[in-house]
Design an enzyme around this catalytic site. Sequence first.
Site, mmCIF file in Angstrom:
data_model
loop_
_atom_site.group_PDB
_atom_site.id
_atom_site.type_symbol
_atom_site.label_atom_id
_atom_site.label_comp_id
_atom_site.label_asym_id
_atom_site.label_seq_id
_atom_site.Cartn_x
_atom_site.Cartn_y
_atom_site.Cartn_z
ATOM 1 N N HIS A 1 0.889 5.076 1.145
ATOM 2 C CA HIS A 1 0.176 5.971 2.063
ATOM 3 C C HIS A 1 0.859 7.339 2.062
ATOM 4 O O HIS A 1 2.085 7.420 2.100
ATOM 5 C CB HIS A 1 0.174 5.387 3.480
ATOM 6 C CG HIS A 1 -0.611 6.198 4.440
ATOM 7 N ND1 HIS A 1 -1.991 6.159 4.490
ATOM 8 C CD2 HIS A 1 -0.230 7.111 5.361
ATOM 9 C CE1 HIS A 1 -2.416 7.000 5.420
ATOM 10 N NE2 HIS A 1 -1.364 7.591 5.957
ATOM 11 N N ASN B 1 0.845 -1.190 0.000
ATOM 12 C CA ASN B 1 0.000 0.000 0.000
ATOM 13 C C ASN B 1 0.878 1.237 0.000
ATOM 14 O O ASN B 1 1.914 1.274 0.660
ATOM 15 C CB ASN B 1 -0.902 0.013 1.240
ATOM 16 C CG ASN B 1 -1.831 1.214 1.253
ATOM 17 O OD1 ASN B 1 -2.488 1.519 0.265
ATOM 18 N ND2 ASN B 1 -1.905 1.903 2.375
#
Length: 191
Positions: free
Chosen positions: A103, A101
């Site tokens: 971020h 991910n």
Amino acid sequence: MNILVLVSGTGTNLQALIDAEKAGRLGPGRIAGVISDRPAYALERAKAAGIPGLVEKAGSGLSDRILHDAREMDAGFIILAGFLSILEGEIISAYGGRIVNLHPSLLPKFGGAGMYGERVHRAVLDAGEKESGCTVHLVDAGTDTGPILLQRKVPVLPTDTADSLAERIHTEEHIAIVEAAALMAERLNSK
């Protein structure tokens, strides 16, 4: 090494990955498909690059549908590139250590449920931070809690607004997502 990219928005990070693949900078990685949890311009970017794309509507069963799709395309790993839904359930264990991910903060600061987009940058400014940036991390059962792969930093300027800070971080995100994709493709390909 097939890569599945999950998106929710305009897809500028996806475009960085597409451009990197064309330039041979993803090592053995190849973008095999793009899934969005809502109608999104990112799917137009995928289509223009000849990459299959589809919408799996956000809501109940989303993670299971994505897991099915990932298995169908034989995805070696999954990249969340501006993907706003939270993955949960079997996909987390089935792809353990193989979901990354991106971020928009320097985790562990300013992460967790509800921390995305402008909210993150506003929180950084409100806290008086001197630097911010982006983090690419492995996804686990928590929200923004998995092991960190890499971070890129930018200074927080006294004149910054949430938009100006976001713009500088976005530039670093394009670099970080490509570095992380190449790293994961090399790491997983050698196993």
